[in-house]
Design a protein around this motif. Structure first.
Motif, PDB file in Angstrom:
ATOM      1  N   GLU A  49      49.216  34.416  49.403  1.00 37.91           N
ATOM      2  CA  GLU A  49      49.045  33.142  48.801  1.00 37.91           C
ATOM      3  C   GLU A  49      47.488  33.362  47.882  1.00 37.91           C
ATOM      4  O   GLU A  49      47.576  32.834  46.944  1.00 37.91           O
ATOM      5  N   LEU A  50      46.826  33.832  48.711  1.00 35.43           N
ATOM      6  CA  LEU A  50      45.434  34.238  48.191  1.00 35.43           C
ATOM      7  C   LEU A  50      45.460  34.949  46.715  1.00 35.43           C
ATOM      8  O   LEU A  50      44.840  34.700  45.564  1.00 35.43           O
ATOM      9  N   VAL A  51      46.320  36.102  46.894  1.00 32.78           N
ATOM     10  CA  VAL A  51      46.309  37.072  45.446  1.00 32.78           C
ATOM     11  C   VAL A  51      47.142  36.239  44.327  1.00 32.78           C
ATOM     12  O   VAL A  51      46.624  36.156  43.252  1.00 32.78           O
ATOM     13  N   THR A  52      48.090  35.351  44.603  1.00 30.67           N
ATOM     14  CA  THR A  52      48.809  34.572  43.687  1.00 30.67           C
ATOM     15  C   THR A  52      47.926  33.752  42.997  1.00 30.67           C
ATOM     16  O   THR A  52      47.749  33.604  41.750  1.00 30.67           O
ATOM     17  N   ALA A  53      47.014  32.910  43.844  1.00 29.34           N
ATOM     18  CA  ALA A  53      46.065  31.954  43.391  1.00 29.34           C
ATOM     19  C   ALA A  53      45.128  32.608  42.618  1.00 29.34           C
ATOM     20  O   ALA A  53      44.431  32.139  41.643  1.00 29.34           O
ATOM     21  N   LEU A  54      44.694  33.767  43.035  1.00 31.10           N
ATOM     22  CA  LEU A  54      43.469  34.459  42.118  1.00 31.10           C
ATOM     23  C   LEU A  54      44.064  34.985  40.684  1.00 31.10           C
ATOM     24  O   LEU A  54      43.445  34.750  39.694  1.00 31.10           O
ATOM     25  N   ARG A  55      45.269  35.473  40.782  1.00 34.30           N
ATOM     26  CA  ARG A  55      45.904  35.880  39.388  1.00 34.30           C
ATOM     27  C   ARG A  55      45.859  34.833  38.597  1.00 34.30           C
ATOM     28  O   ARG A  55      46.054  34.684  37.465  1.00 34.30           O
ATOM     29  N   GLU A  56      46.214  33.600  39.267  1.00 32.36           N
ATOM     30  CA  GLU A  56      46.539  32.151  38.388  1.00 32.36           C
ATOM     31  C   GLU A  56      45.074  32.070  37.789  1.00 32.36           C
ATOM     32  O   GLU A  56      45.093  31.636  36.401  1.00 32.36           O
ATOM     33  N   VAL A  57      44.024  32.060  38.335  1.00 33.74           N
ATOM     34  CA  VAL A  57      42.971  31.755  37.870  1.00 33.74           C
ATOM     35  C   VAL A  57      42.329  32.854  36.837  1.00 33.74           C
ATOM     36  O   VAL A  57      41.773  32.244  35.754  1.00 33.74           O
ATOM     37  N   ILE A  58      42.778  34.042  36.826  1.00 29.23           N
ATOM     38  CA  ILE A  58      42.460  35.173  35.805  1.00 29.23           C
ATOM     39  C   ILE A  58      43.358  34.605  34.490  1.00 29.23           C
ATOM     40  O   ILE A  58      42.768  34.790  33.574  1.00 29.23           O
ATOM     41  N   ASP A  59      44.454  34.437  34.931  1.00 28.08           N
ATOM     42  CA  ASP A  59      45.281  34.009  33.656  1.00 28.08           C
ATOM     43  C   ASP A  59      44.828  32.649  33.023  1.00 28.08           C
ATOM     44  O   ASP A  59      44.972  32.640  31.857  1.00 28.08           O
ATOM     45  N   GLN A  60      44.470  31.806  33.846  1.00 28.50           N
ATOM     46  CA  GLN A  60      43.936  30.313  33.157  1.00 28.50           C
ATOM     47  C   GLN A  60      42.748  30.593  32.259  1.00 28.50           C
ATOM     48  O   GLN A  60      42.595  30.045  31.230  1.00 28.50           O
ATOM     49  N   HIS A  61      41.891  31.383  32.769  1.00 34.83           N
ATOM     50  CA  HIS A  61      40.596  31.842  31.939  1.00 34.83           C
ATOM     51  C   HIS A  61      40.622  32.731  31.176  1.00 34.83           C
ATOM     52  O   HIS A  61      39.636  33.240  30.329  1.00 34.83           O
ATOM     53  N   ASP A  62      41.689  33.516  30.945  1.00 40.45           N
ATOM     54  CA  ASP A  62      42.043  34.657  30.104  1.00 40.45           C
ATOM     55  C   ASP A  62      41.012  35.719  30.197  1.00 40.45           C
ATOM     56  O   ASP A  62      40.337  36.041  29.205  1.00 40.45           O
ATOM     57  N   LEU A  63      40.761  36.235  31.536  1.00 47.02           N
ATOM     58  CA  LEU A  63      39.587  37.121  31.840  1.00 47.02           C
ATOM     59  C   LEU A  63      40.081  38.575  31.917  1.00 47.02           C
ATOM     60  O   LEU A  63      41.332  38.625  32.367  1.00 47.02           O
ATOM     61  N   PRO A  64      39.570  39.566  31.672  1.00 46.67           N
ATOM     62  CA  PRO A  64      39.819  40.911  31.818  1.00 46.67           C
ATOM     63  C   PRO A  64      39.461  41.286  33.235  1.00 46.67           C
ATOM     64  O   PRO A  64      38.908  42.219  33.562  1.00 46.67           O
ATOM     65  N   TRP A  65      40.156  40.556  34.163  1.00 46.70           N
ATOM     66  CA  TRP A  65      39.988  41.074  35.544  1.00 46.70           C
ATOM     67  C   TRP A  65      41.435  41.038  36.372  1.00 46.70           C
ATOM     68  O   TRP A  65      42.272  40.960  35.539  1.00 46.70           O
ATOM     69  N   SER A  66      41.503  41.658  37.378  1.00 55.78           N
ATOM     70  CA  SER A  66      42.632  42.018  38.202  1.00 55.78           C
ATOM     71  C   SER A  66      42.488  41.995  39.737  1.00 55.78           C
ATOM     72  O   SER A  66      41.296  41.725  40.338  1.00 55.78           O
ATOM     73  N   VAL A  67      43.550  41.880  40.389  1.00 55.11           N
ATOM     74  CA  VAL A  67      43.625  41.716  41.870  1.00 55.11           C
ATOM     75  C   VAL A  67      44.187  42.918  42.666  1.00 55.11           C
ATOM     76  O   VAL A  67      45.370  43.334  42.041  1.00 55.11           O
ATOM     77  N   VAL A  68      43.668  43.675  43.393  1.00 53.25           N
ATOM     78  CA  VAL A  68      44.441  44.697  44.133  1.00 53.25           C
ATOM     79  C   VAL A  68      44.822  43.932  45.591  1.00 53.25           C
ATOM     80  O   VAL A  68      43.914  43.457  46.147  1.00 53.25           O
ATOM     81  N   HIS A  69      45.723  44.394  46.185  1.00 50.68           N
ATOM     82  CA  HIS A  69      46.274  43.972  47.380  1.00 50.68           C
ATOM     83  C   HIS A  69      46.738  44.815  48.366  1.00 50.68           C
ATOM     84  O   HIS A  69      47.642  45.569  47.645  1.00 50.68           O
ATOM     85  N   VAL A  70      46.467  45.135  49.427  1.00 53.36           N
ATOM     86  CA  VAL A  70      47.281  45.863  50.496  1.00 53.36           C
ATOM     87  C   VAL A  70      47.064  44.923  51.731  1.00 53.36           C
ATOM     88  O   VAL A  70      45.903  44.599  52.271  1.00 53.36           O
ATOM     89  N   GLY A  71      48.111  44.768  52.411  1.00 54.99           N
ATOM     90  CA  GLY A  71      48.356  43.860  53.788  1.00 54.99           C
ATOM     91  C   GLY A  71      47.493  42.758  53.676  1.00 54.99           C
ATOM     92  O   GLY A  71      47.537  41.774  52.437  1.00 54.99           O
ATOM     93  N   ALA A  72      46.565  42.357  54.416  1.00 56.54           N
ATOM     94  CA  ALA A  72      45.762  41.071  54.498  1.00 56.54           C
ATOM     95  C   ALA A  72      44.728  41.227  53.763  1.00 56.54           C
ATOM     96  O   ALA A  72      43.642  40.534  53.997  1.00 56.54           O
ATOM     97  N   ARG A  73      44.529  42.322  52.926  1.00 56.04           N
ATOM     98  CA  ARG A  73      43.263  42.597  52.066  1.00 56.04           C
ATOM     99  C   ARG A  73      43.563  42.495  50.696  1.00 56.04           C
ATOM    100  O   ARG A  73      44.419  43.021  50.358  1.00 56.04           O
ATOM    101  N   ALA A  74      42.476  41.804  49.932  1.00 57.71           N
ATOM    102  CA  ALA A  74      42.556  41.754  48.669  1.00 57.71           C
ATOM    103  C   ALA A  74      41.195  41.976  48.092  1.00 57.71           C
ATOM    104  O   ALA A  74      40.105  41.853  48.625  1.00 57.71           O
ATOM    105  N   GLU A  75      41.151  42.466  46.644  1.00 59.15           N
ATOM    106  CA  GLU A  75      40.019  42.496  46.195  1.00 59.15           C
ATOM    107  C   GLU A  75      40.146  42.274  44.544  1.00 59.15           C
ATOM    108  O   GLU A  75      41.059  42.554  43.975  1.00 59.15           O
ATOM    109  N   LEU A  76      39.343  41.402  44.097  1.00 63.68           N
ATOM    110  CA  LEU A  76      38.921  40.956  42.893  1.00 63.68           C
ATOM    111  C   LEU A  76      38.139  42.019  42.078  1.00 63.68           C
ATOM    112  O   LEU A  76      37.058  42.467  42.612  1.00 63.68           O
ATOM    113  N   ILE A  77      38.728  42.621  40.913  1.00 67.40           N
ATOM    114  CA  ILE A  77      38.136  43.599  40.433  1.00 67.40           C
ATOM    115  C   ILE A  77      37.866  43.124  39.039  1.00 67.40           C
ATOM    116  O   ILE A  77      38.683  42.622  38.325  1.00 67.40           O
ATOM    117  N   PHE A  78      36.394  43.489  38.411  1.00 69.19           N
ATOM    118  CA  PHE A  78      35.939  42.926  36.976  1.00 69.19           C
ATOM    119  C   PHE A  78      36.489  44.000  36.123  1.00 69.19           C
ATOM    120  O   PHE A  78      35.949  44.486  35.288  1.00 69.19           O
TER     121      PHE A  78
END
Length: 433
Positions: A334-363
Motif C-alpha cells: 500500500e505504501l509503495v503504490t501510494a508513494l509512486r503515485e505521489v512521484i507521478d503526480q508531481h513528475d519528480l525524478p524519484w523512485s521507490v525500492v521495496h523488499v518485504g515490509a521495507r521501502a525506500e524513497l530514493i531521490f
C-alpha cells in the motif's frame, strides 16, 4: 518549528552533559533535528515524546521493534522471566525450544546465540577462517554488518581502504578483507578464484547505504561461485528479516552456509542468533577438536541468557506469525503504490525500492545498483530537509536515509499520513526546483 514545538526535549538535551555528544549513543544525534527528541513511551506503531507529540513510527528503532513497540506478549514473558532470574551460565528448557524453532523456521540445523548481530558476524567470520584455513573475507562496498572491524572497508574512487569512520583502528583491514561493488559478478569471480577467500559476508539486499536490490540471477550466481571455489556464504538477515517468516533467504531459497539474524529476533531485547549447515557444523567440530580444550574466544558471558531466550521464544511463537507478516507485506505494498503515485503526480525524478515490509524513497529516477552510484544521489541537505519536514508533521522514518518499515500494527491511516506528508514536501520541492 521543531525547536518551538519541543521545549521539554530541548531542556532535557541541555541537561545531558554527562553523555558524550549529549546522548547515550552518538547515533542518537543523527536525526535531522537541532536536539534529540526525548521519548516518553511507545505503543504499537506510535511513539510519544516528552512534549506530548505522537508520531507515526516507520523507523521502529531501526528494526528491533519491527513487530511493534511494547508488545504485551513480550512484556509478560520478560517480566515473568525476570522474576525467575535472567543469567545462569546454564541452559533452560526454553532454550531447547528456541533452538528447535530456529531450525524449523530457517532450515539450518545448528545454532548459537550472541548478544548482538555484530557479535554474531564476528563469530561467523572467525569460524569461516578456522574451517577453511583462509585469512581473507569478502564484503560489498557500502555494507554494514555492525561494529565489526573486518567489514569497515569501502571503495574510494574504486580503490579499497579502511572506512573513514573506523576510528582508532591502526591496522589496514584491506589486508584481510576484499571489497567489491554489489551486483558485480565478474569482480566476485575474480576475487573468489584466487582461492584466498574464506567467506563472503553479505546482506541479501543492501540496506545501509540506501536500499540496493540484487540484480536478477545475482544470488544464484553468488551461491554457485562460492560453492565452486570453496568459499562459505554468510548471509546477514538482520534487516531483511522483514521479507517473510523465514527471511529473504527462506523466501528465495538462497541456501547460505551461515545465517545471521539480530535486532528483531528478540523484540529489541539484546540478542542475535547464527545458524550453520550440518556439514559446516561438522567442520567446526573438527576445528575445535584440533585446537584442543579451552576457550575459543568466541562468545560473551551475557550471550544466551535466560531473558533473551524467553524473549526469542515468545517472538517466534506468538509475534512473528504468518498473519503478522501478511499484514506487514500488505501495508508495504500500500505504501509503495501510494508513494509512486505521489512521484507521478508531481513528475519528480524519484523512485521507490521495496523488499518485504521495507521501502525506500530514493531521490533518483533510476534506483542505483551499487554503493558508488547510490552515493552520487544521496543529497544530504535534501535528506535532512525531508526528514525534518516529516518530523514536524508527526512522522518518523529511519534517520540515516529514506528507509520506511511497516509493522503489523501500522494501519492504513498512518500510511496515508506519511504519504500525505511526502506529497506536501514533493509539492514544495517541485515549486522550488
Amino acid at each position: 518549528m521543531f525547536a518551538a514545538a519541543n521545549p521539554v526535549s530541548r531542556t532535557l538535551s541541555g541537561q545531558a552533559a554527562a553523555w558524550r555528544s549529549g546522548v547515550p549513543m552518538h547515533w542518537m544525534r543523527d536525526w535531522a533535528t537541532t536536539f534529540p527528541i526525548y521519548v516518553k513511551s511507545a505503543q504499537g506503531a506510535v511513539l510519544t515524546d516528552v512534549d506530548g507529540h505522537a508520531y507515526d513510527d516507520f523507523c521502529l528503532g531501526d528494526t528491533p521493534s519491527m513487530f511493534g513497540h511494547a508488545r504485551p506478549e513480550l512484556a509478560a514473558a520478560i517480566a515473568d522471566q525476570a522474576a525467575r532470574g535472567v543469567g545462569f551460565m546454564l541452559p533452560t528448557e526454553t532454550a531447547n525450544a528456541v533452538g528447535d524453532l530456529l531450525a524449523q523456521r530457517f532450515g539450518l540445523p545448528q545454532w548459537q546465540v550472541a548478544t548482538t548481530a555484530s557479535d554474531a558476524n564476528r563469530a561467523a567470520i572467525r569460524w569461516a577462517r578456522a574451517v577453511t584455513g583462509r585469512a581473507k573475507i569478502l564484503v560489498f562496498d557500502g555494507c554494514y554488518h555492525g561494529m565489526v572491524d573486518d567489514c569497515f572497508v569501502a571503495l574510494y574512487d574504486g580503490k579499497p581502504a579502511n572506512k573513514k569512520g573506523l576510528i582508532g583502528q591502526v591496522r589496514d583491514q584491506t589486508e584481510t578483507t576484499r571489497v567489491i561493488p554489489f551486483n558485480d559478478l565478474p569482480a566476485l569471480e575474480a576475487a573468489l578464484k584466487t582461492g584466498e577467500i574464506a567467506a563472503v559476508l553479505a546482506e541479501p539486499v543492501m540496506t545501509n547505504c540506501g536500499m540496493i536490490l540484487p540484480q536478477p540471477g545475482f544470488h544464484r550466481t553468488l551461491r554457485d561461485l562460492t560453492a565452486r571455489y570453496g568459499t562459505l556464504l554468510i548471509l546477514d538477515e538482520t534487516h531483511t528479516l522483514s521479507s517473510g517468516p523465514a527471511g529473504y533467504a527462506g523466501e528465495h531459497d538462497l541456501k547460505p552456509d551461515m545465517l545471521v539474524i539480530g535486532k528483531a529476533i528478540a523484540g529489541g531485547i539484546p540478542a542475535a542468533v547464527w545458524g550453520v549447515t550440518a556439514d559446516l557444523a561438522r567442520r567446526m567440530d573438527d576445528a575445535q577438536s584440533a585446537a584442543g580444550p579451552g576457550s575459543s574466544g568466541i562468545g560473551t558471558t551475557l550471550s544466551g541468557n535466560a531473558l533473551a531466550m524467553r524473549a526469542m521464544h515468545v517472538m517466534l511463537t506468538e509475534v512473528m506469525t504468518d498473519d503478522a507478516y501478511a499484514a506487514m507485506l500488505r501495508g508495504a505494498d500500500e505504501l509503495v503504490t501510494a508513494l509512486r503515485e505521489v512521484i507521478d503526480q508531481h513528475d519528480l525524478p524519484w523512485s521507490v525500492v521495496h523488499v518485504g515490509a521495507r521501502a525506500e524513497l530514493i531521490f533518483a529516477a533510476t534506483p542505483p545498483h551499487d554503493a558508488a552510484a547510490m552515493r552520487t544521489v544521496l543529497d544530504h541537505d535534501l535528506l535532512e530537509a525531508f526528514h525534518l519536514f516529516l518530523i514536524n508533521r508527526g512522522v518518523l522514518i529511519a534517520p540515516f536515509h529514506n528507509m520506511m518499515l511497516i509493522s503489523p500494527q501500522t494501519d492504513s491511516s498512518a500510511i496515508q499520513r506519511l504519504v500525505t506528508a511526502v506529497g506536501d514536501f514533493a509539492a514544495i520541492f517541485r515549486t522550488l526546483s
